[in-house]
Scaffold this motif. Structure first.
Motif, short mmCIF file in Angstrom:
data_model
loop_
_atom_site.label_atom_id
_atom_site.label_comp_id
_atom_site.label_asym_id
_atom_site.label_seq_id
_atom_site.Cartn_x
_atom_site.Cartn_y
_atom_site.Cartn_z
N HIS A 1 -4.88 11.61 -5.82
CA HIS A 1 -6.23 12.02 -6.51
C HIS A 1 -7.42 12.21 -5.30
O HIS A 1 -7.96 12.70 -5.77
CB HIS A 1 -6.55 10.41 -7.13
CG HIS A 1 -7.60 11.23 -7.77
ND1 HIS A 1 -7.79 11.69 -8.98
CD2 HIS A 1 -9.28 10.88 -7.67
CE1 HIS A 1 -8.85 12.12 -9.93
NE2 HIS A 1 -9.50 11.03 -8.84
N PHE A 2 -7.22 11.53 -4.28
CA PHE A 2 -8.24 10.95 -3.01
C PHE A 2 -7.39 11.71 -1.54
O PHE A 2 -8.82 11.71 -0.93
CB PHE A 2 -8.47 10.06 -2.82
CG PHE A 2 -9.39 9.39 -4.26
CD1 PHE A 2 -10.49 8.86 -4.59
CD2 PHE A 2 -8.38 8.01 -5.26
CE1 PHE A 2 -11.29 8.90 -5.19
CE2 PHE A 2 -9.02 7.58 -5.98
CZ PHE A 2 -10.73 7.92 -6.08
N GLU B 1 -9.68 7.10 -15.46
CA GLU B 1 -9.31 7.61 -16.11
C GLU B 1 -7.88 7.81 -16.80
O GLU B 1 -7.41 7.98 -17.69
CB GLU B 1 -10.29 8.57 -16.74
CG GLU B 1 -11.78 8.02 -17.53
CD GLU B 1 -12.09 6.96 -18.92
OE1 GLU B 1 -10.53 6.59 -19.69
OE2 GLU B 1 -11.99 5.41 -18.90
N VAL B 2 -7.40 8.83 -15.64
CA VAL B 2 -6.32 9.12 -15.72
C VAL B 2 -5.11 7.80 -15.57
O VAL B 2 -4.68 8.66 -16.35
CB VAL B 2 -6.45 9.68 -14.03
CG1 VAL B 2 -4.51 10.13 -14.13
CG2 VAL B 2 -6.36 10.82 -14.54
N MET C 1 0.31 -1.76 -0.26
CA MET C 1 0.04 0.17 -0.11
C MET C 1 0.70 1.23 0.15
O MET C 1 0.09 2.55 -0.31
CB MET C 1 -0.48 0.13 1.03
CG MET C 1 -1.88 -0.76 1.45
SD MET C 1 -3.18 -1.26 2.27
CE MET C 1 -4.09 0.51 2.42
N LYS C 2 2.50 0.74 0.48
CA LYS C 2 2.61 2.31 0.43
C LYS C 2 3.50 2.91 -1.20
O LYS C 2 3.49 4.00 -1.43
CB LYS C 2 4.85 1.95 1.18
CG LYS C 2 4.13 1.60 2.23
CD LYS C 2 5.72 1.75 2.76
CE LYS C 2 5.80 1.69 4.54
NZ LYS C 2 7.39 1.03 4.84
N PHE C 3 2.89 2.00 -2.30
CA PHE C 3 3.16 2.36 -3.69
C PHE C 3 1.87 2.77 -3.91
O PHE C 3 1.94 3.47 -4.71
CB PHE C 3 4.20 1.22 -4.32
CG PHE C 3 5.42 0.38 -3.32
CD1 PHE C 3 6.17 1.32 -4.48
CD2 PHE C 3 4.99 -0.39 -2.90
CE1 PHE C 3 7.71 0.57 -3.52
CE2 PHE C 3 6.30 -0.63 -2.92
CZ PHE C 3 7.82 -0.51 -2.97
N THR C 4 0.83 1.99 -3.68
CA THR C 4 -0.57 2.28 -3.75
C THR C 4 -0.53 3.59 -4.04
O THR C 4 -1.38 4.65 -4.37
CB THR C 4 -1.44 1.20 -3.24
OG1 THR C 4 -0.96 0.13 -3.39
CG2 THR C 4 -2.98 1.40 -3.89
N TRP C 5 -0.44 4.68 -2.27
CA TRP C 5 -0.62 5.79 -2.11
C TRP C 5 0.33 6.91 -3.00
O TRP C 5 -0.10 7.89 -3.23
CB TRP C 5 -0.57 6.15 -0.56
CG TRP C 5 -0.67 6.89 -0.53
CD1 TRP C 5 0.28 7.99 -0.08
CD2 TRP C 5 -1.94 7.68 -0.23
NE1 TRP C 5 -0.56 8.86 0.81
CE2 TRP C 5 -2.23 9.07 0.50
CE3 TRP C 5 -3.45 7.23 -0.15
CZ2 TRP C 5 -3.27 9.44 0.77
CZ3 TRP C 5 -4.08 7.97 0.12
CH2 TRP C 5 -4.16 8.88 0.43
#
Length: 326
Positions: A85-86, A104-105, A75-79
Motif C-alpha cells: 500500500h505504501f 478500510e482495506v 516490523m517484518k510482519f507489519t511490512w
C-alpha cells in the motif's frame, strides 16, 4: 546482510563487509585499533543505508538503524501488510486519505482495529525517525483508528487450575503457573533465565539487568509456595538457561498451547496476556492496594493500575453507593 568486520590495508584499518559475492572495503582513516572500532559501526550504517526517500527505502533504513531491537522483528510482519500500500510512495507524500484507504482495506480483510492501529503506528515511527535523520523534510500526519480498550476477559481461580490440568506439555503448565503467580508479561516469562531466580530469597527478577532496552512491566517479585515447588522440580531437569524450555531450547511462543488448553475447558479466549490480567484482578479482589498491585505488575504509574483494576476491589465505591439509599 553480512556482518561487517575490521581489516587492515597497508597499515590502515578498513571496514569490510560482503554483499553477495562482492566484497566491500572502506578505509576508516586511522591506524589506531580503538579508534577504528569506534568509527566502524556508524560508518557501516551510513554506507549500507538504502538510498531514496520512498517509504520502502525509509523503512529499510529504519530497520537497519534499529537492528537487534525486538520491534524490528515485529516490523517484518507489519511490512507485509503496509508494503503493497505504501512502499512506492514518497515518505513526505503519505496523506490522511492514504491512511484511511489502508484502514478500510484492512477492515475488509478482517483485521482487528488494534492491529491496524499498530501497523500505522509503525509507519508513523519510521517517518518521524526519517525526519529526525533529515532523510525527509517533514513527517506527515498518520491517521489511525482509535486504539481499542483492553479486553476485559479474565480467568477465575478454578478456571486456571483446570487450564493447567488441560495443558498438554509440562512447559505450558509451568508457564501458566509462572505467569499467574508473578503477573509476568508473556515475553518476560519466556525470556526468564535461571540466574534471575533466587531460590534462597524466593525472589524472581523479571527484568534482565543486561538488557538495556526499555521494557514494560518487568518487576522483581516474591515467589509463593506453589511456584517455588514447581520451579525447584523444573530446575532439577533443566537443559538450558531458560526457565521455560522445550526440546532442549527456549520457547518462542505459548499462545497455541494456552489456546488449546483454553478450548478444552470452554475458554477458547484464553491467552498469555489474560493470565497477567487475571493475576491483577485476583489481587484487587483480595483487597490489596492499587499502589502495591502497581509495584507487583511493574507499572510505572499507579493511575494506570487504578483505572484498570480498582473496580474489582471489594470496597470499590461502596460507601458512595450507600450514601444514595432512599
Amino acid at each position: 546482510m553480512s556482518v561487517w568486520r575490521i581489516t587492515r590495508l597497508q597499515g590502515e584499518y578498513c571496514l569490510t563487509w560482503d554483499e553477495g559475492d562482492i566484497r566491500r572495503r572502506y578505509r576508516l582513516g586511522t591506524n589506531d585499533p580503538k579508534e577504528a572500532a569506534r568509527r566502524a559501526p556508524s560508518r557501516y550504517a551510513e554506507l549500507t543505508r538504502p538510498k531514496g526517500s520512498a517509504v520502502k527505502d525509509l523503512w529499510a533504513s529504519y530497520c537497519l538503524d534499529k537492528a537487534g531491537r525486538s520491534v524490528v522483528t515485529t516490523m517484518k510482519f507489519t511490512w507485509k501488510a503496509l508494503g503493497p500500500h505504501f512502499g512506492e510512495k514518497e515518505g513526505e507524500a503519505v496523506s490522511v486519505a492514504d491512511c484511511r484507504s489502508y484502514t478500510e482495506v484492512r477492515r475488509k480483510a478482517g483485521r482487528a482495529e488494534g492491529s491496524i492501529h499498530t501497523e500505522l503506528g509503525h509507519l508513523r515511527s519510521v517517518l518521524v525517525w526519517a525526519h529526525k535523520q533529515r532523510l525527509i523534510t517533514h513527517a506527515p500526519h498518520i491517521e489511525r483508528p482509535a486504539k481499542p480498550d483492553p479486553k476485559e476477559g479474565y480467568l477465575t481461580r478454578p478456571e486456571v487450575s483446570r487450564l493447567m490440568d488441560a495443558a498438554n506439555s509440562p512447559h505450558i503448565k509451568l508457564a501458566i503457573m509462572l505467569m499467574i503467580a508473578t503477573g509476568a508479561r508473556n515475553a518476560a516469562a519466556l525470556q526468564l533465565t535461571w540466574d534471575r531466580v533466587d531460590f534462597a530469597r524466593r525472589m524472581i527478577q523479571l527484568r534482565n539487568p543486561f538488557d538495556k532496552e526499555r521494557r514494560k512491566g518487568r518487576a522483581t517479585v516474591p515467589v509463593n509456595d506453589s511456584l517455588l515447588a514447581a520451579l525447584e522440580a523444573a530446575k532439577d531437569g533443566a537443559l538450558t538457561p531458560y526457565v521455560i524450555e522445550w526440546a532442549g531450547g527456549p520457547v518462542l511462543s505459548i499462545k497455541k498451547g494456552i489456546k488449546t488448553a483454553g478450548g478444552a475447558i470452554g475458554r477458547p479466549d484464553a491467552s498469555p496476556h489474560m493470565l497477567r490480567h487475571s493475576a491483577a484482578v485476583w489481587l484487587a479482589e483480595d483487597g490489596h492496594s492499587m499502589d502495591e498491585i502497581a509495584q507487583f505488575l511493574g507499572h510505572e504509574n499507579s493511575r494506570i493500575t487504578f483505572k484498570t483494576y480498582a473496580r474489582y476491589s471489594p470496597g470499590y465505591l461502596r460507601r458512595l453507593a450507600a450514601s444514595l439509599e432512599v
